[in-house]
Design an enzyme around this catalytic site. Sequence first.
Site, PDB file in Angstrom:
ATOM      1  N   ILE A   1       0.851  -1.189   0.000  1.00 57.53           N
ATOM      2  CA  ILE A   1       0.000   0.000   0.000  1.00 57.53           C
ATOM      3  C   ILE A   1       0.889   1.242   0.000  1.00 57.53           C
ATOM      4  O   ILE A   1       1.815   1.347   0.800  1.00 57.53           O
ATOM      5  CB  ILE A   1      -0.893   0.030   1.274  1.00 57.53           C
ATOM      6  CG1 ILE A   1      -1.645  -1.292   1.430  1.00 57.53           C
ATOM      7  CG2 ILE A   1      -1.863   1.204   1.236  1.00 57.53           C
ATOM      8  CD1 ILE A   1      -2.181  -1.519   2.829  1.00 57.53           C
ATOM      9  N   CYS A   2       0.587   2.174  -0.888  1.00 62.58           N
ATOM     10  CA  CYS A   2       1.322   3.433  -0.934  1.00 62.58           C
ATOM     11  C   CYS A   2       0.552   4.447  -0.085  1.00 62.58           C
ATOM     12  O   CYS A   2      -0.412   5.060  -0.536  1.00 62.58           O
ATOM     13  CB  CYS A   2       1.433   3.891  -2.388  1.00 62.58           C
ATOM     14  SG  CYS A   2       2.294   5.438  -2.590  1.00 62.58           S
ATOM     15  N   LEU A   3       0.935   4.553   1.185  1.00 60.22           N
ATOM     16  CA  LEU A   3       0.219   5.427   2.118  1.00 60.22           C
ATOM     17  C   LEU A   3       1.266   6.031   3.056  1.00 60.22           C
ATOM     18  O   LEU A   3       1.979   5.307   3.747  1.00 60.22           O
ATOM     19  CB  LEU A   3      -0.802   4.587   2.901  1.00 60.22           C
ATOM     20  CG  LEU A   3      -1.702   5.316   3.901  1.00 60.22           C
ATOM     21  CD1 LEU A   3      -2.610   6.320   3.192  1.00 60.22           C
ATOM     22  CD2 LEU A   3      -2.564   4.323   4.671  1.00 60.22           C
TER      23      LEU A   3
END
Lengths: 151, 145
Positions: free
Chosen positions: A90-92
Amino acid sequence: MASMEKRLQKELQALQRDPPVGVKVDTDKLTSNLSEWTVNLTGAPGTLYEGENFVLHFKFGSRYPFDSPQVIFGGANIPVHPHVYSNGHICLSILTEDWSPALSVQSVCLSIVSMLSSCKEKKRPPDNAIYVKTCSKNPKKTRWWYHDDQV
Amino acid sequence: MGNCLNTPTADDISLLRGSDSQDGSETANLGPPPPYQESVPIYHPSPNVSRTVTQLTEEEQIKIAKRLGLIQHLPTGVHDGCCKKTKECVICMGEFILGDRLRYLPCMHSFHKDCIDDWLMRSFTCPSCMEPVDAALLTTYETNN
């Protein structure tokens, strides 16, 4: 008891006492020292992910909450989302550089549910194919570029 | 530059205790001396980065020394049990108990001293509001003048 385990114990109690909508800890899959958690998420009503079920895997190091947990989607249904790679990464930003020890399993889960909820079109990140081929198993080793906070 | 970082020191009390038992009865049970172990302090020049003193670059040593100095300027206190204030340390999620040592940040958020100092060595921001602590420190100095 290590400070990491003490804090996770408190988080677990709070989540079981007062679980947020769409977030449920799978207590059968907790490891004895609480260093690995499985959390079931349900897509919020009225969104593109309504009724879909997802599985999040959390891994906590001994320096939690000073270091962020490793969080990835697992199971058969990885959400199709511009910030979620097909391998579950996840790109967070709160999972790496914007992490704060005031964040928790609950706040991470709610951020992810809200990230899914604001999505307008189900699609994979543009660099999905190359990323899943070349990335490390640990998403925390990725140097993420947080370029888009619209979704 | 000089080395202003803490180096591990021996625990004096345990040394004193060892010298008490010289009556001969215990010496028979003594096996080989335990291997010499030194607890090496770990520094975190940024979040998710861990290094021992020897692994730090000069730049990181300066950053850590400055950070240690700045942290000393932040007020500390002892929890007096006043219920109007924050009740819980968001870092360990433990309740403040009468007598706990607290540290107060310029943004008015408070934490257990040990908890927040550990974080401030990694990132000089308030965990609760993400306000950079050095900017807030400067503002307080300016308003006091």
